[in-house]
Design a protein around this motif. Structure first.
Motif, PDB file in Angstrom:
ATOM      1  N   SER A 138       0.829  -1.205   0.000  1.00 17.60           N
ATOM      2  CA  SER A 138       0.000   0.000   0.000  1.00 17.60           C
ATOM      3  C   SER A 138       0.861   1.251   0.000  1.00 17.60           C
ATOM      4  O   SER A 138       0.529   2.243  -0.664  1.00 17.60           O
ATOM      5  CB  SER A 138      -0.926  -0.005   1.223  1.00 17.60           C
ATOM      6  OG  SER A 138      -1.833  -1.088   1.173  1.00 17.60           O
ATOM      7  N   CYS A 166      -1.876   3.857  -1.731  1.00 20.95           N
ATOM      8  CA  CYS A 166      -3.304   3.629  -1.520  1.00 20.95           C
ATOM      9  C   CYS A 166      -3.523   3.026  -0.137  1.00 20.95           C
ATOM     10  O   CYS A 166      -2.567   2.640   0.542  1.00 20.95           O
ATOM     11  CB  CYS A 166      -3.854   2.690  -2.592  1.00 20.95           C
ATOM     12  SG  CYS A 166      -3.202   1.003  -2.519  1.00 20.95           S
ATOM     13  N   ASP A 167      -4.787   2.942   0.284  1.00 18.64           N
ATOM     14  CA  ASP A 167      -5.078   2.283   1.552  1.00 18.64           C
ATOM     15  C   ASP A 167      -5.334   0.798   1.302  1.00 18.64           C
ATOM     16  O   ASP A 167      -5.349   0.341   0.148  1.00 18.64           O
ATOM     17  CB  ASP A 167      -6.256   2.948   2.269  1.00 18.64           C
ATOM     18  CG  ASP A 167      -7.554   2.913   1.468  1.00 18.64           C
ATOM     19  OD1 ASP A 167      -7.748   1.968   0.677  1.00 18.64           O
ATOM     20  OD2 ASP A 167      -8.376   3.823   1.641  1.00 18.64           O
ATOM     21  N   ARG A 168      -5.567   0.051   2.375  1.00 15.38           N
ATOM     22  CA  ARG A 168      -5.676  -1.402   2.239  1.00 15.38           C
ATOM     23  C   ARG A 168      -6.924  -1.801   1.452  1.00 15.38           C
ATOM     24  O   ARG A 168      -6.902  -2.768   0.680  1.00 15.38           O
ATOM     25  CB  ARG A 168      -5.687  -2.063   3.619  1.00 15.38           C
ATOM     26  CG  ARG A 168      -5.421  -3.567   3.558  1.00 15.38           C
ATOM     27  CD  ARG A 168      -5.072  -4.123   4.929  1.00 15.38           C
ATOM     28  NE  ARG A 168      -4.674  -5.525   4.829  1.00 15.38           N
ATOM     29  CZ  ARG A 168      -5.526  -6.537   4.850  1.00 15.38           C
ATOM     30  NH1 ARG A 168      -6.824  -6.312   4.958  1.00 15.38           N
ATOM     31  NH2 ARG A 168      -5.087  -7.783   4.776  1.00 15.38           N
ATOM     32  N   ALA A 169      -8.018  -1.071   1.621  1.00 16.50           N
ATOM     33  CA  ALA A 169      -9.232  -1.386   0.876  1.00 16.50           C
ATOM     34  C   ALA A 169      -8.999  -1.219  -0.623  1.00 16.50           C
ATOM     35  O   ALA A 169      -9.449  -2.049  -1.435  1.00 16.50           O
ATOM     36  CB  ALA A 169     -10.383  -0.490   1.339  1.00 16.50           C
ATOM     37  N   GLN A 170      -8.301  -0.181  -0.980  1.00 17.67           N
ATOM     38  CA  GLN A 170      -7.992   0.044  -2.390  1.00 17.67           C
ATOM     39  C   GLN A 170      -7.047  -1.031  -2.920  1.00 17.67           C
ATOM     40  O   GLN A 170      -7.162  -1.470  -4.075  1.00 17.67           O
ATOM     41  CB  GLN A 170      -7.386   1.432  -2.582  1.00 17.67           C
ATOM     42  CG  GLN A 170      -8.366   2.566  -2.315  1.00 17.67           C
ATOM     43  CD  GLN A 170      -7.686   3.920  -2.254  1.00 17.67           C
ATOM     44  OE1 GLN A 170      -6.575   4.049  -1.749  1.00 17.67           O
ATOM     45  NE2 GLN A 170      -8.365   4.942  -2.767  1.00 17.67           N
ATOM     46  N   ALA A 212      -8.900  -4.178  -3.806  1.00 18.54           N
ATOM     47  CA  ALA A 212      -9.622  -4.043  -5.074  1.00 18.54           C
ATOM     48  C   ALA A 212      -8.708  -4.183  -6.284  1.00 18.54           C
ATOM     49  O   ALA A 212      -9.176  -4.471  -7.398  1.00 18.54           O
ATOM     50  CB  ALA A 212     -10.332  -2.693  -5.115  1.00 18.54           C
ATOM     51  N   ARG A 213      -7.402  -4.016  -6.053  1.00 19.47           N
ATOM     52  CA  ARG A 213      -6.454  -4.052  -7.177  1.00 19.47           C
ATOM     53  C   ARG A 213      -5.619  -5.329  -7.229  1.00 19.47           C
ATOM     54  O   ARG A 213      -4.752  -5.465  -8.089  1.00 19.47           O
ATOM     55  CB  ARG A 213      -5.505  -2.851  -7.079  1.00 19.47           C
ATOM     56  CG  ARG A 213      -6.182  -1.513  -7.199  1.00 19.47           C
ATOM     57  CD  ARG A 213      -5.204  -0.370  -7.011  1.00 19.47           C
ATOM     58  NE  ARG A 213      -4.118  -0.388  -7.988  1.00 19.47           N
ATOM     59  CZ  ARG A 213      -3.131   0.531  -8.009  1.00 19.47           C
ATOM     60  NH1 ARG A 213      -3.118   1.522  -7.131  1.00 19.47           N
ATOM     61  NH2 ARG A 213      -2.177   0.446  -8.923  1.00 19.47           N
TER      62      ARG A 213
END
Length: 282
Positions: free
Chosen positions: A33, A38-42, A45-46
């Motif tokens: 991250s 980005c954050d962990r949620a993003q 998603a990737r």
């Protein structure tokens, strides 16, 4: 290679290096991250996306540092304490959650008015000084440390949170040369017995500053210096709050009792270990 595949490789490498499995997974995700911004949620998603062209070259050195057991806080250059984001470097001890107990114990001691002066001894990163300055906006704070480099980190953290105008930083051993008297003195001193070094996690023994960790054969040398000095700098009805290591509450209380201190209260951490002692003058 996808991000998922690259991060899976990193998790395996960290686990092979001795990092606990769950921690290895969390650390690999956090490092990824950081590289991706980005954050962990993003990140989640990737995960099935192909890794960016420069990802592996930037990710691998961070994973290698963690595989060498360097603490994540040093790799990232920051950690959280009392909901404050703080800069940390290998010049300072990484703030621990149990040290927040000192702040928790300090607040109810002054429910109606802020202490005029607070002294934070062995300030390190400045975590206690900055946290207390934010909680007591009318108080002035003195923060001491033997390390000039540590004081530099503490100054940056004070400026980061807008309290640098109310904190005076002094390079000294404990309270030597400090003439100001305070209604609240706090200290998280070195308290690890020198002989315990081989039992410490590599992250601690090999990376954190020994001057902030070790305190003689029994780990009590810091308290032996602090207690008589604090007695001369505490205002009437003031309190001294100190952190102690595992099974040190009894020995430290005994030392204090012999020097005119009374144990007013003690606080345990979530594991049931006494971590914070509150003293007053008899």
């Amino acid at each position: 290679m996808t991000l998922f595949e690259r991060i899976t490789e990193a998790r395996a490498a960290l686990t092979a290096a001795g990092v606990a499995t769950r921690e290895a997974g969390f650390d690999a995700d956090l490092l990824a991250s950081r590289v991706l911004g980005c954050d962990r949620a993003q990140l989640v998603a990737r995960l099935r996306d192909e890794e960016p062209p420069d990802f592996a070259a930037r990710f691998a050195p961070l994973v290698a540092r963690r595989a060498a057991r360097e603490p994540m806080a040093y790799i990232l250059g920051q950690c959280e304490f009392w909901a404050l984001s703080l800069d940390v470097t290998p010049d300072v001890l990484i703030p621990r959650p149990e040290t927040e107990l000192i702040v928790e114990e300090a607040i109810p001691l002054h429910p109606f008015r802020a202490p005029a002066t607070i002294i934070d001894v062995c300030t390190g990163s400045g975590c206690l000084a900055v946290a207390l300055a934010t909680e007591f906006p009318l108080a002035s704070v003195i923060a001491t440390d033997v390390s000039a480099a540590a004081l530099g980190v503490a100054r940056r953290n004070a400026a980061r949170h807008g309290v640098d105008g109310r904190i005076r930083f002094e390079r000294t051993d404990m309270l030597a040369g400090i003439e100001t008297r305070a209604s609240l003195i706090v200290c998280n001193p070195p308290y690890v017995p020198a002989g315990d070094a081989p039992t410490l996690m590599p992250e601690v023994a090999h990376f954190e500053p020994h001057v902030a960790l070790f305190a003689g054969p029994d780990g009590l040398d810091g308290y032996r210096r602090l207690l008589p000095q604090a007695a001369d700098r505490l205002l009437p009805a003031g309190r001294l709050l100190v952190e102690v290591g595992y099974d040190q509450d009894g020995p430290v209380a005994d030392l204090a009792s012999c020097q005119g201190w009374r144990l007013a209260s003690a606080r345990k951490d979530l594991q049931g270990i006494t971590r914070t002692l509150v003293f007053e003058r008899t």
